[in-house]
Design an enzyme around this catalytic site. Structure first.
Site, PDB file in Angstrom:
ATOM      1  N   LYS A 178      44.279 -13.076 -16.462  1.00 48.75           N
ATOM      2  CA  LYS A 178      43.943 -14.065 -14.685  1.00 48.75           C
ATOM      3  C   LYS A 178      42.455 -12.968 -14.625  1.00 48.75           C
ATOM      4  CE  LYS A 178      45.684 -14.574 -10.155  1.00 48.75           C
ATOM      5  NZ  LYS A 178      46.723 -14.796  -9.583  1.00 48.75           N
ATOM      6  N   LYS A 200      45.374  -8.845 -15.283  1.00 51.29           N
ATOM      7  CA  LYS A 200      44.900  -9.433 -14.034  1.00 51.29           C
ATOM      8  C   LYS A 200      42.892  -8.613 -14.097  1.00 51.29           C
ATOM      9  CE  LYS A 200      44.685 -10.928  -9.564  1.00 51.29           C
ATOM     10  NZ  LYS A 200      45.978 -10.923  -8.477  1.00 51.29           N
ATOM     11  N   ASP A 248      51.854 -10.057  -9.042  1.00 47.08           N
ATOM     12  CA  ASP A 248      50.569  -9.205  -9.081  1.00 47.08           C
ATOM     13  C   ASP A 248      50.899  -7.723  -9.041  1.00 47.08           C
ATOM     14  OD1 ASP A 248      48.116 -12.062  -9.213  1.00 47.08           O
ATOM     15  OD2 ASP A 248      50.557 -11.766  -9.398  1.00 47.08           O
TER      16      ASP A 248
END
Lengths: 310, 490, 285
Positions: A246, A210, A147
């Site tokens: 996400k 995300k 991430d």
């Protein structure tokens, strides 16, 4: 040495990215309000709760994290609530790079993925060279997913080619690992910015987009998530490529998570209702979902005392 | 080389929403209702009653009285007596306090009203619960506050009540239309005789019970149920000082002609065929939502529905793709299910009319498209429908269909959009979608329509005046302007 | 034969109302309020300038949320205050009577207070329509002027009427979206704090209305000179006091309202605490 200067004869790949549409905030808020009026009951609710559980990335990203903390989190991931048979597993554990090895060992044989933050999480204020090195390090420790954070300052200055290039570079450093691109929507502030950053991240090769690091308020909201899902949808329709999304931070109740699922269903449909393409970045959510599942199965309201903490 | 298959989205998901029925066991519907005259429920003079049914199940809900000319006469007399002997003598502050009571008790009983509205008329519970009933309560609350402030509403003039108002309302927003009519009338000091539509009388009768419960003086509001004859008797009654009518343009014209030669004031809120104009620089996903809201809200049974879509040609295909995707997620079904987006068509007759237009449009050469959703077996239903490649000269573009049917046309320039939008005898509302402020103001300035929604649609507020140009009617409801029809200024 | 046991009433403590809570004065001081016959009614908090400072902080904190509420919402809340005050009518009548008012006058004052709350509840979503304008400028621009609340308003409530005086000055100010700090009547302060209880139970967000009891001579200068107060409403006819207010206001150009008719119900009261904002936007494709 890493350089982003382009030979004069080539145009930057950003030129291939279509202009992002503008986004009307009031309109988005109204659409979100309508998602929240959906009433999900009975077997639909049960199905939603189980799906949500399978989509959770159980997360610990504290300065004071230790191997023991991570091992306990992994234990929780593998034994959410043994009293309730037939529960799905969470999708992944998300930790800092220094603890990837610990997580990897603790999760051996479980099938649960290890996600690592990288690139100077959460601020990203670090030279690119070091951010790429951190990425490679996390992957070599065993991270299945990385991430990353984008450089918000650069983006807000309008340096979109830089944003594109840094994402592409991190994707390359990931090797086989999946890349999630954290936009930090709380700092991007406007939905127009969220949309533009989403489009750049997708075209630059991000597997997931995300919302947030969870360290900045506001973190995930249904509004930014809707805009990001629409970016995914348009990207798919234009290129045929399927990417994931996400939302992270701020989703602590099952009720809210179910609204997110409604939004996902009505924006992207069947193919995206899977942890391969949608994750919840959360820590307290799992237990609230378990409480709701127990309530559905037994018919009585539950108490947190009966559910283990991570 | 073979053409690549266009990527599509699949909205028929494994995870579908289970039935989520709104509970009805806390709701009371009497077997039979009488007329509400002089503060009491009284039987109709000829003893005739007619049924009101649930359009989703075709089952009978209740029977309501049929008001004859004599009954209408009684009601007008009761309203006149109440006006002369009591209402006109009450201080404005006290008058306002009665209306505040209506608003507050309507809020207390909100859920019961919402359920009955959906049962009687077919609209989704989500809409009656979240839109109709709250707006009705807000309308009473807003006008309650004007009662003792009329001296500020009309500069340089003193406002007096008109007297007795005769009001005829339609079946598409039964309770809300009752609020739009009764609230300003009472606030300005008038008394009222109101006739609800024959297919949707129940919430007006529940409102009558509420008025009785809050001790509204007898005769201030009278409710006479019935069909066209009752309405005609009311409109033609010499004891009525002012007529307020919401309904079809055809009947509106009949009324306007009927009161010619009399002193009666009148306001008419009639049909529409609103243009919803989407420019290439619109925020496209929100425009799609606005289109959906504009034509599928309340099954398209909306006078101000955005029933003519004008899309700038450069974005037509992209917009229609998104619109079709969005239509796939609309749920048509039981109005009492909380997830229903599009409820039942109000009556068999209305469904017949809509289906007739579907045939006409196809015959005229427009391309019909409907979403793939399931519809229940019993009851009156219409899937959300598009007519693509429609033209200005098509009947489906010129005439009001009053259903979930959208006619789609393209345009190339701003001036063309304005011209085509105005090229209609109607003029109730219009929608403009563009990210550019200057363009929004230019286009809205030139729309010959009483309500222009820019980057939004179907927004209502008690403080916001509503009404049409041209054959969409005369007069305004809501806001300060909504007081004008109910006062005499000296 | 046994004498019936007399029930001992639980006596009320009157505190200040700041930020949605009822703190005592940080100074610990009090002053006595007696009825006409020398009987002690209450020990009122003698608010200090620090209490006042805290009240202004609370009012400032509450302002942007309150100003951001819909007019309908503000109207509903004011109407709720009327509902609650109506229910507690007898208590207020008794409190006014205990401070020396004849019972008819006391009833009249409470009723008028309720009516004024209803009156301003009904103005919340209308004053904008009455006082705003669309201006026909000669260039191709859409030009409109609307009212916006000025911010935090300091209110020096009149000595009498002690309840209606607060309602009549506070209601139009908050109706228009402002928050406020009120200094209650010094000689008859009881109803001000009981009114605070009504406000607190009426869905008023914390800090929108703050009520202090104390001495005007001590606090007047504080109200007048505080740099984070946008407007000040002075009730009274003491020329020297007014002078202090006007001079203090000049420090940060506070809007000064000298309220001579302390009980009139009037939409121009709302206007007194409003700014006018004019916006231009081009019309053209």
């Amino acid at each position: 040495m890493i350089s982003f200067s382009m030979p004069a004869s080539r145009t930057h790949p950003l030129a291939e990215v279509p202009t992002s549409p503008s986004v009307d905030q009031t309109g988005v808020e109204e659409r979100v309000a309508r998602f929240k009026t959906r009433s999900i009951k009975e077997n639909a609710k049960m199905g939603a709760l189980e799906l949500i559980l399978s989509m959770i990335d159980l997360t610990t990203l504290e300065g004071m994290d230790t191997p023991a903390k991570v091992r306990q989190l992994c234990a929780k991931a593998m034994h959410l609530h043994d009293e309730l048979p037939g529960l799905p597993q969470v999708a992944a554990i998300c930790v800092y790079p220094t603890l990837v090895g610990t997580a990897r060992n603790a999760l051996t044989g479980s099938g649960i993925k290890v996600a690592s933050v990288a690139t100077g999480f959460p601020s990203g204020q670090m030279p690119l060279k070091l951010r790429l090195a951190e990425t490679r390090s996390a992957v070599s420790e065993g991270a299945d997913e990385v991430d990353m954070v984008i450089s918000r300052g650069r983006f807000l200055r309008g340096e979109y080619t830089y944003t594109y290039d840094e994402i592409a570079a991190v994707k390359q450093a990931c090797g086989d690992a999946h890349l999630k691109v954290i936009l930090e929507t709380g700092e991007l502030q406007t939905l127009d910015n969220v949309r533009r950053a989403s489009d750049i991240a997708l075209y630059a090769g991000g597997d997931f987009i995300k919302t947030s690091t969870g360290k900045v308020q506001p973190s995930a909201t249904m509004e930014v998530t809707l805009v990001m899902l629409q970016a995914l949808r348009d990207f798919y329709r234009r290129t045929g490529q399927i990417r994931g999304m996400k939302p992270a931070g701020g989703i602590s109740t099952a009720k809210l998570a179910i609204s997110y699922l409604v939004m996902l269903r009505e924006t992207l449909g069947q193919d995206w209702l899977t942890p391969r393409l949608f994750r919840f970045g959360a820590s307290r959510l799992a237990n609230d979902v378990l409480l709701q599942i127990a309530k559905q199965r037994t018919g009585v309201y539950q108490s947190a005392d009966y559910f283990s903490e991570a | 080389m073979a053409k690549k298959k266009k990527p599509t989205l699949n909205f028929a998901t494994d995870w579908s929403y289970a039935p989520a029925p709104e509970s009805t066991d806390h709701v009371t519907i009497e077997n039979r209702y009488d007329l509400f005259i002089g503060g009491k429920f009284v039987p109709p003079s000829k003893g005739n009653y007619f049924n009101t049914i649930n359009p989703a199940t075709e089952k009978r809900l209740s029977s309501v009285a049929e008001a004859e000319k004599t009954d209408v006469n009684r009601a007008v007399k009761a309203a006149r007596t109440a006006y002369d002997k009591y209402w006109s003598k009450l201080t404005a502050t006290e008058r306002g306090k009665y209306i505040f009571r209506i608003a507050r008790v309507l809020q207390e009983r909100a859920r019961e009203f919402a359920v009955i509205e959906s049962l009687d008329g077919g609209k989704p519970i989500r809409e009656s619960r979240d839109i109709d009933v709250p707006l009705a309560a807000a309308h009473f609350f807003y006008y309650a506050g004007w009662a003792d402030k009329l001296e500020y509403a009309f500069p340089g003039r003193t406002a007096e009540p008109v007297g007795v108002a005769g009001q005829v309302i339609p079946w598409n927003f039964p309770l809300l239309m009752a609020a739009w009519k009764i609230a300003p009338a009472l606030a300005a000091g008038n008394t009222v005789v109101l006739k609800p539509a024959e297919t949707t009388p129940l919430t007006a009768l529940k409102l009558a019970e509420l008025l009785r419960d809050i001790d509204l003086p007898p005769g201030v509001v009278n409710i006479v149920t019935g069909a066209g004859n009752t309405g005609a008797a009311l409109v033609n009654h010499p004891g009525i000082d002012k007529i307020a009518f919401t309904g079809s343009t055809a009947v509106g014209k009949i009324i306007q002609k009927a009161v010619a030669g009399t002193d009666k004031k009148y306001t008419l809120e009639l049909g529409g065929k609103a243009a919803n104009i989407v420019f290439e620089d619109a925020a496209i996903d929100q425009a799609v939502e606005g289109i959906v809201n504009g034509i599928f809200f309340n099954q398209g049974h909306v006078c101000c529905a955005g029933s003519r879509l004008f899309v700038q040609e450069s974005i037509h295909d992209e917009l229609i793709d998104r619109l079709k995707d969005r239509m796939e997620t609309l749920i048509v079904g039981d109005p009492l299910d909380k997830n229903t987006d599009i409820g039942a068509i109000n009556s068999k007759m209305q469904l017949k009319r809509i289906n007739a237009y579907l045939k006409i449009g196809t015959a005229e050469g427009a391309e019909l498209y409907q979403s793939a959703c399931a519809v229940p077996e019993k009851g009156y239903w219409c899937r959300p429908t598009l007519f693509l490649n429609a033209s200005q000269s098509h009947r489906i573009v010129q005439e009001e269909i009053f259903g979930p049917v959208l006619a789609v046309q393209t345009f190339r320039t701003v001036d063309e959009a304005i011209s085509k939008a105005n090229n209609t005898p109607f003029g109730l509302s219009a929608g403009v979608w563009s990210d550019k402020g200057a363009k929004v103001f230019k286009v809205s300035n030139q729309m010959r329509a009483g309500v222009v929604w820019a980057n939004t649609f179907n927004k209502f507020d008690p403080s916001s005046p509503f009404g049409g140009y041209k054959e969409s009617g005369v007069g305004r409801e809501g806001g300060v302007h909504g007081l004008l029809p109910y006062v005499r200024l000296t | 034969m046994k004498k019936p046991v007399e029930r001992i009433p639980v006596q009320k403590t009157y505190k200040l109302y700041i930020g949605g809570a009822f703190p005592r004065t940080e100074s610990g001081r009090f002053y006595k309020v007696e009825d006409g016959r020398g009987k002690l009614l209450a020990n009122m908090c003698q608010a200090s300038r620090k209490d006042f400072r805290n009240a202004v902080v609370a009012a400032r904190k509450a302002f942007s949320d309150w100003a951001g509420r819909s007019a309908y919402n503000r109207g509903q809340i004011l109407y709720r205050v009327a509902e609650i005050l109506e229910t507690r009518r007898d208590q207020f009548v008794a409190e006014l009577k205990s401070q020396g008012l004849p019972i008819t006058a006391a009833r009249g004052e409470v009723d008028q207070s309720i009516e004024q709350l209803v009156y301003y509840a009904g103005w919340a979503d209308k004053y904008q329509q009455v006082f705003s304008t669309v201006n026909p400028v000669s260039s191709s621009h859409f030009n409109f002027s609307i009212l916006e609340p000025t911010g935090v308003v300091g209110i020096l409530a009149p000595a009498t009427p002690s309840l209606l005086g607060i309602v009549a000055t506070m209601a139009p100010v908050v109706c228009g979206g402002n928050s406020c700090v009120v200094l209650a009547s010094e000689t008859k302060p009881l109803c001000s704090i009981t009114l605070a209880e009504v406000l607190e139970t009426s869905d008023f967000p914390a800090g929108v209305v703050n009520i202090l009891t104390g001495t005007r001579s001590e606090l007047l200068e504080q109200f007048a000179t505080h740099m984070d107060i946008n407007a000040i409403v002075y009730c009274g006819d003491d020329a020297a006091e007014l002078r202090v207010v006007q001079e203090g206001a000049s420090l940060n150009v506070k809007r000064v309202v000298h309220c001579t008719d302390t009980v009139a119900a009037d939409p121009y009261r709302i206007l007194e605490a409003q700014e006018v904002k004019t916006t231009w936007h081009p019309i053209g494709a």
